[in-house]
Design a protein around this motif. Structure first.
Motif, PDB file in Angstrom:
ATOM      1  N   ILE A 104       8.337  -4.527  -4.589  1.00  0.00           N
ATOM      2  CA  ILE A 104       8.141  -3.700  -3.681  1.00  0.00           C
ATOM      3  C   ILE A 104       6.879  -3.462  -2.907  1.00  0.00           C
ATOM      4  CG2 ILE A 104       8.586  -1.262  -2.843  1.00  0.00           C
ATOM      5  CD1 ILE A 104      11.077  -1.221  -4.425  1.00  0.00           C
ATOM      6  N   GLY A 105       5.767  -3.422  -3.858  1.00  0.00           N
ATOM      7  CA  GLY A 105       4.320  -3.218  -3.617  1.00  0.00           C
ATOM      8  C   GLY A 105       4.018  -4.628  -2.852  1.00  0.00           C
ATOM      9  N   LEU A 106       4.437  -5.565  -3.153  1.00  0.00           N
ATOM     10  CA  LEU A 106       4.161  -7.189  -2.512  1.00  0.00           C
ATOM     11  C   LEU A 106       4.606  -6.967  -1.056  1.00  0.00           C
ATOM     12  CD1 LEU A 106       4.164  -9.393  -5.373  1.00  0.00           C
ATOM     13  CD2 LEU A 106       2.260  -8.755  -4.074  1.00  0.00           C
ATOM     14  N   SER A 139      -8.148  -6.123   0.729  1.00  0.00           N
ATOM     15  CA  SER A 139      -8.026  -4.472   0.741  1.00  0.00           C
ATOM     16  C   SER A 139      -6.738  -4.124   1.263  1.00  0.00           C
ATOM     17  CB  SER A 139      -8.977  -4.291   1.939  1.00  0.00           C
ATOM     18  OG  SER A 139     -10.378  -4.410   1.873  1.00  0.00           O
ATOM     19  N   LEU A 140      -5.763  -4.841   1.799  1.00  0.00           N
ATOM     20  CA  LEU A 140      -4.600  -4.192   1.966  1.00  0.00           C
ATOM     21  C   LEU A 140      -3.626  -4.436   1.078  1.00  0.00           C
ATOM     22  CD1 LEU A 140      -4.066  -5.864   5.895  1.00  0.00           C
ATOM     23  CD2 LEU A 140      -4.472  -3.268   5.117  1.00  0.00           C
ATOM     24  N   LEU A 141      -3.919  -5.469   0.066  1.00  0.00           N
ATOM     25  CA  LEU A 141      -3.002  -5.447  -1.150  1.00  0.00           C
ATOM     26  C   LEU A 141      -3.329  -4.191  -2.077  1.00  0.00           C
ATOM     27  CD1 LEU A 141      -1.201  -7.032  -3.017  1.00  0.00           C
ATOM     28  CD2 LEU A 141      -3.479  -7.949  -4.162  1.00  0.00           C
ATOM     29  N   TYR A 142      -4.856  -3.846  -2.022  1.00  0.00           N
ATOM     30  CA  TYR A 142      -4.925  -2.520  -2.738  1.00  0.00           C
ATOM     31  C   TYR A 142      -4.493  -1.283  -2.048  1.00  0.00           C
ATOM     32  CZ  TYR A 142      -8.080   1.591  -2.989  1.00  0.00           C
ATOM     33  OH  TYR A 142      -8.379   2.884  -3.371  1.00  0.00           O
ATOM     34  N   TYR A 143      -4.472  -1.329  -0.726  1.00  0.00           N
ATOM     35  CA  TYR A 143      -3.894  -0.387   0.034  1.00  0.00           C
ATOM     36  C   TYR A 143      -2.489  -0.067  -0.281  1.00  0.00           C
ATOM     37  CZ  TYR A 143      -2.402   2.734   3.899  1.00  0.00           C
ATOM     38  OH  TYR A 143      -2.067   3.597   4.766  1.00  0.00           O
ATOM     39  N   SER A 144      -1.608  -1.382  -0.278  1.00  0.00           N
ATOM     40  CA  SER A 144      -0.207  -1.376  -0.341  1.00  0.00           C
ATOM     41  C   SER A 144       0.224  -0.648  -1.724  1.00  0.00           C
ATOM     42  CB  SER A 144       0.549  -2.570  -0.360  1.00  0.00           C
ATOM     43  OG  SER A 144       0.063  -3.428  -1.405  1.00  0.00           O
ATOM     44  N   TYR A 145      -0.516  -0.968  -2.864  1.00  0.00           N
ATOM     45  CA  TYR A 145      -0.038  -0.562  -3.989  1.00  0.00           C
ATOM     46  C   TYR A 145      -0.618   1.059  -3.994  1.00  0.00           C
ATOM     47  CZ  TYR A 145       1.760  -4.423  -5.806  1.00  0.00           C
ATOM     48  OH  TYR A 145       2.679  -5.579  -5.956  1.00  0.00           O
ATOM     49  N   ILE A 146      -1.724   1.561  -3.505  1.00  0.00           N
ATOM     50  CA  ILE A 146      -2.081   2.823  -3.499  1.00  0.00           C
ATOM     51  C   ILE A 146      -1.006   3.850  -2.723  1.00  0.00           C
ATOM     52  CG2 ILE A 146      -3.948   4.514  -2.372  1.00  0.00           C
ATOM     53  CD1 ILE A 146      -4.601   3.052  -5.006  1.00  0.00           C
ATOM     54  N   THR A 160      -3.268   3.502  13.864  1.00  0.00           N
ATOM     55  CA  THR A 160      -2.074   3.057  14.774  1.00  0.00           C
ATOM     56  C   THR A 160      -0.925   3.533  14.391  1.00  0.00           C
ATOM     57  OG1 THR A 160      -1.438   1.008  14.081  1.00  0.00           O
ATOM     58  CG2 THR A 160      -3.283   0.836  15.682  1.00  0.00           C
ATOM     59  N   ALA A 161      -0.114   4.023  15.448  1.00  0.00           N
ATOM     60  CA  ALA A 161       1.232   4.320  15.085  1.00  0.00           C
ATOM     61  C   ALA A 161       2.050   3.711  14.285  1.00  0.00           C
ATOM     62  CB  ALA A 161       2.130   4.797  16.391  1.00  0.00           C
ATOM     63  N   ILE A 162       2.313   2.510  14.520  1.00  0.00           N
ATOM     64  CA  ILE A 162       2.997   1.657  13.599  1.00  0.00           C
ATOM     65  C   ILE A 162       2.538   1.402  12.215  1.00  0.00           C
ATOM     66  CG2 ILE A 162       2.001  -0.653  14.233  1.00  0.00           C
ATOM     67  CD1 ILE A 162       5.610  -0.318  13.768  1.00  0.00           C
ATOM     68  N   ALA A 163       1.013   1.475  12.198  1.00  0.00           N
ATOM     69  CA  ALA A 163       0.750   1.395  10.636  1.00  0.00           C
ATOM     70  C   ALA A 163       0.891   2.693   9.899  1.00  0.00           C
ATOM     71  CB  ALA A 163      -0.880   1.037  10.739  1.00  0.00           C
ATOM     72  N   GLN A 164       1.020   3.821  10.706  1.00  0.00           N
ATOM     73  CA  GLN A 164       1.046   5.180  10.261  1.00  0.00           C
ATOM     74  C   GLN A 164       2.604   5.215   9.769  1.00  0.00           C
ATOM     75  OE1 GLN A 164      -0.185   7.739  13.484  1.00  0.00           O
ATOM     76  NE2 GLN A 164      -2.282   7.542  12.506  1.00  0.00           N
ATOM     77  N   LEU A 169       6.812   4.980   5.487  1.00  0.00           N
ATOM     78  CA  LEU A 169       7.898   4.073   4.904  1.00  0.00           C
ATOM     79  C   LEU A 169       7.733   3.561   3.258  1.00  0.00           C
ATOM     80  CD1 LEU A 169      10.688   2.749   5.150  1.00  0.00           C
ATOM     81  CD2 LEU A 169       9.671   1.076   6.205  1.00  0.00           C
ATOM     82  N   VAL A 170       6.565   2.901   3.078  1.00  0.00           N
ATOM     83  CA  VAL A 170       6.199   2.458   1.807  1.00  0.00           C
ATOM     84  C   VAL A 170       6.164   3.785   0.888  1.00  0.00           C
ATOM     85  CG1 VAL A 170       4.317   1.340   0.535  1.00  0.00           C
ATOM     86  CG2 VAL A 170       5.001   0.531   2.671  1.00  0.00           C
ATOM     87  N   GLY A 171       5.391   4.689   1.307  1.00  0.00           N
ATOM     88  CA  GLY A 171       5.185   5.977   0.249  1.00  0.00           C
ATOM     89  C   GLY A 171       6.648   6.368  -0.106  1.00  0.00           C
TER      90      GLY A 171
END
Length: 195
Positions: A104-106, A139-146, A160-164, A169-171
């Motif tokens: 899921i992190g990937l 950096s985005l790999l790190y961010y995805s797991y954090i 951006t709105a889509i990134a937020q 969703l990921v959290g």
């Protein structure tokens, strides 16, 4: 290890190995195994072409990216389905539980990279050393797991709105996985131990 060696040789070998083991994971499902085998062959051709030319064009990069994204979505779903369907808990179920969370992190990583490709500068604080996109990807790999772990150090921020929305969703997915899937496995373990 030199970064170029890791990016050009080691990382592709790890991804191909990962895809191969994904084929083994779903080998009982003939059509899905055949589909993964085709993806596996396409990746071998892409890596072979890149290795011979020593350069990579954007089309091949996007094809490889799309194959990985699709692969991790399918494998994550299959892992979670297998963990939930099991009757008793064994070490394989525990390993499957951990693998599902890592997968899921990937998937989150691929979502965030897709957002950064479609809408550049969607994330503030990406550690960029040089102009290569692979530095942002690290950096985005790190961010995805954090984000999946709901740690949220605040060093990388979706702007951006889509990134937020993707970060939310990921959290939420990370918490649902821990609460629901892990609880069901623990319940099966307790039931199995009582028998």
């Amino acid at each position: 290890m030199p970064v170029d060696l890791f990016d050009d040789v080691v990382m592709p070998a790890l991804f191909i190995t990962n895809l191969f083991f994904g084929i083994l994971l779903i080998s009982k499902k003939k059509r899905l195994a055949q589909f993964f085998s085709v993806l596996f062959l396409i990746l071998i051709v892409i890596y072979g072409a890149n290795f011979v030319k020593r350069s990579e064009n954007n089309l091949m990069s996007f094809m490889r990216f799309g194959i990985y994204f699709l692969f991790y979505i399918i494998v994550s779903v299959e892992i979670i389905k297998q963990v939930l369907k099991t009757k008793s808990v064994s070490k394989n179920v525990i390993i499957g539980l951990m693998s599902g969370y890592l997968s899921i992190g990937l998937i989150a990583f691929f979502v965030f990279v897709s957002i950064e490709i479609a809408t550049p500068d969607s994330f503030k604080g990406l550690m960029v050393h040089g102009t290569a996109f692979s530095n942002k990807a690290d950096s985005l790999l790190y961010y995805s797991y954090i984000t999946l772990l709901s740690i949220g150090y605040g060093d990388i921020v979706p702007v951006t709105a889509i990134a937020q929305k993707a970060a939310i969703l990921v959290g939420v997915l990370g918490q649902f996985y821990i609460v629901i899937v892990t609880t069901l496995v623990i319940e099966k373990y307790i039931f199995y131990r009582r028998k």
